[in-house]
Scaffold this motif. Structure first.
Motif, PDB file in Angstrom:
ATOM      1  N   ALA A  22       0.858  -1.184   0.000  1.00 51.76           N
ATOM      2  CA  ALA A  22       0.000   0.000   0.000  1.00 51.76           C
ATOM      3  C   ALA A  22       0.894   1.233   0.000  1.00 51.76           C
ATOM      4  N   VAL A  23       0.843   1.991  -1.095  1.00 51.06           N
ATOM      5  CA  VAL A  23       1.723   3.157  -1.241  1.00 51.06           C
ATOM      6  C   VAL A  23       1.037   4.375  -0.612  1.00 51.06           C
ATOM      7  N   SER A  24       1.551   4.786   0.544  1.00 59.20           N
ATOM      8  CA  SER A  24       0.870   5.811   1.345  1.00 59.20           C
ATOM      9  C   SER A  24       1.538   7.177   1.247  1.00 59.20           C
ATOM     10  N   LYS A  25       2.457   7.339   0.288  1.00 62.30           N
ATOM     11  CA  LYS A  25       3.125   8.647   0.124  1.00 62.30           C
ATOM     12  C   LYS A  25       2.091   9.756  -0.070  1.00 62.30           C
ATOM     13  N   PHE A  26       2.350  10.891   0.546  1.00 63.48           N
ATOM     14  CA  PHE A  26       1.487  12.080   0.457  1.00 63.48           C
ATOM     15  C   PHE A  26       0.088  11.863   1.028  1.00 63.48           C
ATOM     16  N   LEU A  69      10.904   1.181   0.964  1.00 65.12           N
ATOM     17  CA  LEU A  69      11.243   2.448   0.317  1.00 65.12           C
ATOM     18  C   LEU A  69      11.149   2.248  -1.193  1.00 65.12           C
ATOM     19  N   ILE A  70      10.298   3.060  -1.841  1.00 58.76           N
ATOM     20  CA  ILE A  70      10.112   2.921  -3.292  1.00 58.76           C
ATOM     21  C   ILE A  70      10.488   4.189  -4.052  1.00 58.76           C
ATOM     22  N   GLY A  71      11.048   5.183  -3.337  1.00 57.65           N
ATOM     23  CA  GLY A  71      11.482   6.409  -3.993  1.00 57.65           C
ATOM     24  C   GLY A  71      13.000   6.516  -3.992  1.00 57.65           C
ATOM     25  N   LEU A 151      13.873  -7.462  -8.027  1.00 57.66           N
ATOM     26  CA  LEU A 151      13.983  -6.388  -9.014  1.00 57.66           C
ATOM     27  C   LEU A 151      12.709  -5.552  -8.957  1.00 57.66           C
ATOM     28  N   MET A 152      12.859  -4.277  -9.272  1.00 50.34           N
ATOM     29  CA  MET A 152      11.707  -3.376  -9.315  1.00 50.34           C
ATOM     30  C   MET A 152      11.802  -2.539 -10.578  1.00 50.34           C
ATOM     31  N   CYS A 153      10.647  -2.202 -11.171  1.00 56.25           N
ATOM     32  CA  CYS A 153      10.686  -1.311 -12.334  1.00 56.25           C
ATOM     33  C   CYS A 153       9.424  -0.458 -12.418  1.00 56.25           C
ATOM     34  N   ILE A 154       9.578   0.641 -13.139  1.00 58.36           N
ATOM     35  CA  ILE A 154       8.448   1.490 -13.536  1.00 58.36           C
ATOM     36  C   ILE A 154       8.543   1.619 -15.053  1.00 58.36           C
ATOM     37  N   PRO A 155       7.643   0.974 -15.795  1.00 57.28           N
ATOM     38  CA  PRO A 155       7.747   1.016 -17.260  1.00 57.28           C
ATOM     39  C   PRO A 155       7.478   2.422 -17.810  1.00 57.28           C
ATOM     40  N   GLY A 183       3.969  -3.082 -11.278  1.00 57.85           N
ATOM     41  CA  GLY A 183       2.530  -2.882 -11.351  1.00 57.85           C
ATOM     42  C   GLY A 183       2.089  -1.834 -10.349  1.00 57.85           C
ATOM     43  N   MET A 184       1.359  -0.818 -10.847  1.00 58.99           N
ATOM     44  CA  MET A 184       0.813   0.250 -10.029  1.00 58.99           C
ATOM     45  C   MET A 184      -0.706   0.268 -10.248  1.00 58.99           C
ATOM     46  N   SER A 185      -1.384   1.318  -9.758  1.00 52.52           N
ATOM     47  CA  SER A 185      -2.849   1.302  -9.815  1.00 52.52           C
ATOM     48  C   SER A 185      -3.404   1.108 -11.219  1.00 52.52           C
ATOM     49  N   SER A 186      -2.730   1.673 -12.214  1.00 52.88           N
ATOM     50  CA  SER A 186      -3.284   1.645 -13.569  1.00 52.88           C
ATOM     51  C   SER A 186      -2.995   0.348 -14.323  1.00 52.88           C
ATOM     52  N   VAL A 199       2.749  -5.952  -6.017  1.00 54.83           N
ATOM     53  CA  VAL A 199       2.294  -4.754  -6.727  1.00 54.83           C
ATOM     54  C   VAL A 199       2.277  -3.586  -5.743  1.00 54.83           C
ATOM     55  N   ARG A 200       2.508  -2.388  -6.277  1.00 52.93           N
ATOM     56  CA  ARG A 200       2.590  -1.177  -5.439  1.00 52.93           C
ATOM     57  C   ARG A 200       1.421  -0.265  -5.785  1.00 52.93           C
ATOM     58  N   LEU A 201       0.422  -0.232  -4.912  1.00 54.22           N
ATOM     59  CA  LEU A 201      -0.791   0.518  -5.236  1.00 54.22           C
ATOM     60  C   LEU A 201      -1.022   1.676  -4.270  1.00 54.22           C
ATOM     61  N   GLY A 202      -1.169   2.867  -4.843  1.00 52.69           N
ATOM     62  CA  GLY A 202      -1.474   4.057  -4.061  1.00 52.69           C
ATOM     63  C   GLY A 202      -2.904   4.507  -4.273  1.00 52.69           C
ATOM     64  N   THR A 203      -3.159   5.146  -5.417  1.00 58.04           N
ATOM     65  CA  THR A 203      -4.477   5.750  -5.643  1.00 58.04           C
ATOM     66  C   THR A 203      -5.612   4.721  -5.634  1.00 58.04           C
ATOM     67  N   ALA A 204      -5.356   3.511  -6.051  1.00 57.29           N
ATOM     68  CA  ALA A 204      -6.420   2.496  -6.056  1.00 57.29           C
ATOM     69  C   ALA A 204      -6.907   2.196  -4.635  1.00 57.29           C
ATOM     70  N   ASN A 208      -6.913   9.966  -4.647  1.00 58.14           N
ATOM     71  CA  ASN A 208      -5.888  10.893  -5.125  1.00 58.14           C
ATOM     72  C   ASN A 208      -5.023  11.415  -3.981  1.00 58.14           C
ATOM     73  N   ARG A 209      -3.768  11.680  -4.321  1.00 62.52           N
ATOM     74  CA  ARG A 209      -2.837  12.206  -3.327  1.00 62.52           C
ATOM     75  C   ARG A 209      -2.988  13.716  -3.201  1.00 62.52           C
ATOM     76  N   ALA A 210      -2.673  14.235  -1.993  1.00 66.80           N
ATOM     77  CA  ALA A 210      -2.739  15.678  -1.752  1.00 66.80           C
ATOM     78  C   ALA A 210      -1.790  16.433  -2.678  1.00 66.80           C
ATOM     79  N   GLY A 213       2.364  12.819  -6.696  1.00 63.14           N
ATOM     80  CA  GLY A 213       3.524  12.012  -6.328  1.00 63.14           C
ATOM     81  C   GLY A 213       4.457  11.833  -7.497  1.00 63.14           C
ATOM     82  N   SER A 214       5.682  11.572  -7.212  1.00 65.10           N
ATOM     83  CA  SER A 214       6.627  11.310  -8.301  1.00 65.10           C
ATOM     84  C   SER A 214       6.768   9.825  -8.499  1.00 65.10           C
TER      85      SER A 214
HETATM   86  C1  LIG Z   1       3.581   6.533  -6.350  1.00 61.80           C
HETATM   87  C2  LIG Z   1       4.185   5.239  -6.711  1.00 61.80           C
HETATM   88  C3  LIG Z   1       3.396   4.083  -6.827  1.00 61.80           C
HETATM   89  C4  LIG Z   1       1.887   4.072  -6.665  1.00 61.80           C
HETATM   90  O1  LIG Z   1       1.289   4.714  -7.739  1.00 61.80           O
HETATM   91  P1  LIG Z   1      -0.315   4.651  -7.963  1.00 61.80           P
HETATM   92  O2  LIG Z   1      -0.461   4.970  -9.395  1.00 61.80           O
HETATM   93  O3  LIG Z   1      -0.887   5.678  -7.048  1.00 61.80           O
HETATM   94  O4  LIG Z   1      -0.755   3.290  -7.623  1.00 61.80           O
HETATM   95  C5  LIG Z   1       4.056   2.886  -7.101  1.00 61.80           C
HETATM   96  N1  LIG Z   1       5.373   2.827  -7.284  1.00 61.80           N
HETATM   97  C6  LIG Z   1       6.174   3.926  -7.187  1.00 61.80           C
HETATM   98  C7  LIG Z   1       7.634   3.771  -7.386  1.00 61.80           C
HETATM   99  C8  LIG Z   1       5.595   5.158  -6.914  1.00 61.80           C
HETATM  100  O5  LIG Z   1       6.387   6.241  -6.835  1.00 61.80           O
END
Ligand SMILES: *Cc1c(COP(=O)(O)O)cnc(C)c1O
Length: 214
Positions: A22-26, A69-71, A151-155, A183-186, A199-204, A208-210, A213-214
Motif C-alpha cells: 500500500a503506497v501511502s506517500k502524500f 522504500l520505493i522512492g 527487481l523493481m521497475c516502472i515502465p 505494477g501500479m494502480s493503472s 504490486v505497489r498501489l497508491g491511488t487504487a 488521489n494524493r494531496a 507524487g513522483s
Molecule cells: C507513487 C508510486 C506508486 C503508486 O502509484 P499509484 O499509481 O498511485 O498506484 C508505485 N510505485 C512507485 C515507485 C511510486 O512512486
C-alpha cells in the motif's frame, strides 16, 4: 467500513496471492491508520523523512508493519533509510550500494534490497540498465555484501507495459531473484499476468494524493 477498507477488500479479491504494497506517500497518517485497521501491514513510502514521521508511532503499536522504500534515495540518507525500512527497492547505482554497506556497518540494521531496473532505458529515469543488472548484482553481493532478493521497475509512461513487465520477469529469472515488484494502480493486473510477485498501489487504495507524487 471506511472506503479505504472497501478498496482494500476489492483489491485483495482481484490480486489473489500477489503481495500488496500500500503506497501511502502524500497521504495523511489517518489514511494509514484506516488501512492498518483493515489489516494491511505492508506499506511503501517515497521519502525517508515522511516515512519516519508517519510510521514511528504506528510501528511501535504494530511491530508487524513492514515498510518498503520505493522512492529515490540520496547517499546522505542511507543510514536513516537502513534504520527505518525493511526493504529498499531503489538500489540503483554503485555509489548508493557503497553508502548502504557503510550504513549497515554503522547501524547494525540489515534491510533487504531490490535493484531498480530502468527497463525502458529512459535517459531521464533512475535505475540500472537491463544489460548491466547482472554485473551490478554481483557488485552488490560480492563487494558490498548486500542482501539483494528482487527487481523493481516502472515502465515507460503511455506505452503498453506488458513487454517491459515480461522483460523484468525474464531478467529476474535469469539472475535467480525471487521478488518482482512491478505494477501500479493503472496496470497491476497486467503486471500480475506477467509474473509480478508484488504490486505497489497508491491511488487504487487511498484515492488521489494531496500532492502529485513522483
Ligand atoms: C507513487 C508510486 C506508486 C503508486 O502509484 P499509484 O499509481 O498511485 O498506484 C508505485 N510505485 C512507485 C515507485 C511510486 O512512486
Amino acid at each position: 467500513m471506511s472506503s479505504i477498507a472497501e478498496n482494500l477488500a476489492a483489491i485483495r479479491q482481484r490480486i489473489g496471492k500477489t503481495t500488496l504494497i500500500a503506497v501511502s506517500k502524500f497521504q495523511p497518517v489517518e489514511a494509514v491508520h484506516d488501512a492498518v485497521d483493515a489489516g494491511q501491514r505492508l506499506f511503501g513510502e517515497n521519502r525517508v523523512q515522511e516515512a519516519q514521521r508517519k510510521f514511528s508511532a504506528l510501528r511501535a503499536e504494530h511491530p508487524d508493519i513492514e515498510l518498503h522504500l520505493i522512492g529515490a534515495l540520496q547517499t546522505n540518507k542511507a543510514a536513516e533509510a537502513v534504520s527505518l525500512f525493511d526493504v529498499i527497492q531503489t538500489l540503483d547505482r554503485p555509489a548508493l550500494a557503497e553508502a548502504l554497506a557503510k550504513a549497515i556497518r554503522k547501524t547494525g540494521k540489515t534491510p533487504r534490497f531490490y535493484i531498480e531496473v530502468n527497463i525502458g532505458r529512459e535517459p531521464q529515469k533512475a535505475g540500472i540498465e537491463p544489460e548491466h543488472t547482472g554485473a551490478f548484482l554481483k557488485l552488490c553481493h560480492e563487494t558490498y555484501g548486500l542482501s539483494v532478493s528482487g527487481l523493481m521497475c516502472i515502465p515507460p509512461e503511455g506505452l503498453d507495459p506488458q513487454p517491459y513487465f515480461k522483460s523484468l520477469r525474464d531478467l529476474g529469472k535469469r539472475l535467480e531473484l525471487p521478488h518482482l515488484s512491478m505494477g501500479m494502480s493503472s496496470d497491476f493486473e497486467k503486471a500480475i499476468a506477467c509474473g509480478a510477485t508484488e504490486v505497489r498501489l497508491g491511488t487504487a487504495i487511498f484515492g488521489n494524493r494531496a500532492t502529485p507524487g513522483s
